[in-house]
Design an enzyme around this catalytic site. Structure first.
Site, PDB file in Angstrom:
ATOM      1  N   THR A  64       0.834  -1.122  -0.159  1.00 28.08           N
ATOM      2  CA  THR A  64      -0.057   0.059  -0.023  1.00 28.08           C
ATOM      3  C   THR A  64       0.819   1.105   0.124  1.00 28.08           C
ATOM      4  OG1 THR A  64      -1.712  -1.055   1.207  1.00 28.08           O
ATOM      5  CG2 THR A  64      -1.742   1.480   1.102  1.00 28.08           C
ATOM      6  N   SER A  90      -0.211  -9.759  -0.753  1.00 25.82           N
ATOM      7  CA  SER A  90      -0.977 -11.001  -0.820  1.00 25.82           C
ATOM      8  C   SER A  90      -0.375 -11.907  -2.013  1.00 25.82           C
ATOM      9  CB  SER A  90      -2.429 -10.789  -0.540  1.00 25.82           C
ATOM     10  OG  SER A  90      -2.669 -10.055   0.463  1.00 25.82           O
ATOM     11  N   THR A 132       1.885  -4.754   4.138  1.00 24.21           N
ATOM     12  CA  THR A 132       1.518  -5.244   5.456  1.00 24.21           C
ATOM     13  C   THR A 132       1.066  -6.554   5.555  1.00 24.21           C
ATOM     14  OG1 THR A 132      -0.725  -4.383   5.529  1.00 24.21           O
ATOM     15  CG2 THR A 132       1.322  -2.877   6.265  1.00 24.21           C
ATOM     16  N   CYS A 191      -3.708 -19.372  20.784  1.00 26.77           N
ATOM     17  CA  CYS A 191      -3.507 -18.079  21.532  1.00 26.77           C
ATOM     18  C   CYS A 191      -2.309 -17.171  20.867  1.00 26.77           C
ATOM     19  CB  CYS A 191      -3.428 -18.255  22.841  1.00 26.77           C
ATOM     20  SG  CYS A 191      -4.512 -19.286  23.700  1.00 26.77           S
TER      21      CYS A 191
END
Ligand code: ASN
Length: 355
Positions: free
Chosen positions: A22, A73, A103, A292
């Protein structure tokens, strides 16, 4: 190669490698069903006009661009190899490296590079942005300028952070400990199980005890064979034998990241441990990481994880899934024997896990 800054008395030199993301994108108003504009990668030499401050830095900055520039991506192991080769090709020419990256998969690339670069003695800092550099409220300018400053920083004549890191929104994180946690706000990355390496405010404050020293015991080298015959299996209550068996039957599969519950626990159904045990017997390397984000896998703490330990599942301790999957790919590319891969996988190689 394009020179972005030639300082009068340079205190160092940084090579910027632009991959896309981006940060360098523009809105394309011809695209998209509603003509609202879609973000697409853009030529960075023009984007650089948006950061004239670079020319006030007291170190030299050069730029190379990977072709094609991509939304992250679309990142692939082949591009990691090109990045590692670019760093190797220019290793003696520059004091440090900044990689501009989208990102979405930045934590994967940072993790992969940390394992691919052997005996790294120089900073490799990935950064990017949530908003394109041409947008008034962009976070790109601060991220880029501070990443450059940290890369070039040499207190006592030695690089401040000779590691693969992610710099984003004031925080410098160890690359293989970072995760993308946010797609809207500027605080895109965090590192739940390891402290940040630096925080940039009025001054850049380094968290020195947590920064790994440069490893210069051997010359710098790179690993360029990546084996992508791996996958991630996320457990959930109700997972069926059909799902697990289909994954374990993937032809050529050599490595599996098993995302378990809590501190490394899995359902105690016999079919599950039997299927995993048979696959491990056939040479599949299985590593246990937790769903987690905080805490760690401790196989054997509960009955629901002791069976995994008995059948030879490797404990991933507090590794992120991003670190585990890229570490598997790099190790499988290096070692033919599952036993060697499993042994290395359970060992901290680049500070990616607590031992
Ligand atoms: N889709 C973008 C990318 O990863 C997201 C970003 O850079 N903020 O390339």
């Amino acid at each position: 190669m394009f020179q972005l800054n030639k300082a009068e008395n340079p205190v160092g030199s940084v090579l910027v490698i632009y991959t896309g993301g981006t940060l360098g994108m523009v809105y394309d108003y011809r695209a998209g069903p509603d003509k609202a504009g879609q973000l697409r990668p853009f030529d960075f030499s023009q984007v650089m006009d948006r950061v004239p401050e670079i020319q006030r830095l007291d170190f030299d900055v050069s730029l190379i661009t990977l072709d094609p520039i991509i939304d992250s991506s679309d990142m692939k192991p082949a591009v990691w190899v090109r990045l590692a080769q670019a760093i190797e090709a220019h290793y003696n020419e520059f004091d440090s490296f900044v990689i501009l990256h989208g990102t979405d998969t930045m934590a994967y690339t940072a993790s992969a590079l940390s394992f691919m670069l052997e005996n790294l003695g120089k900073p490799v800092i990935l950064t990017g942005a949530q908003l394109p550099i041409g947008v008034a409220r962009t976070d790109a300018r601060e991220n880029l300028l501070t990443a450059l400053e940290i890369a070039a920083d040499r207190p006592d004549g030695r690089p401040a952070v000779p590691e693969v890191c992610i710099y984003f929104n004031s925080l410098l994180l160890r690359g293989n400990r970072a995760k993308k946690r946010e797609s809207v706000h500027f605080n895109a990355f965090h590192s739940e199980n390891y402290p940040h390496l630096a925080m940039a405010g009025v001054r850049i404050e380094y968290n020195r005890p947590f920064i790994a020293p440069a490893d210069v015991s051997h010359p710098f080298s790179i690993h360029t064979v990546i084996d992508a015959n791996v996958t991630v299996l996320k457990l959930f209550p109700g997972i069926t034998p059909a799902v697990v068996n289909a994954i374990l039957a993937i032809p050529g599969l050599r490595g599996l990241v098993l995302e378990t519950f809590g501190s490394g626990n899995a359902p105690t159904d016999a079919w599950l441990s039997e299927a995993l045990s048979a696959a491990i017997g056939r040479g599949l390397v299985v590593v246990n990481v937790s769903q987690c984000e905080g805490g760690r896998v401790t196989q054997g703490q509960y009955q629901t994880s002791s069976r995994l330990q008995e059948i030879g599942v490797v404990s991933g301790a507090d590794m992120t899934t991003e670190a585990a999957i890229t570490k598997l790919m790099v190790l499988l590319g290096q070692f033919p024997y599952p036993g060697t891969v499993a042994q290395q996988l359970g060992t901290s190689l680049r500070g990616e896990m607590a031992n």
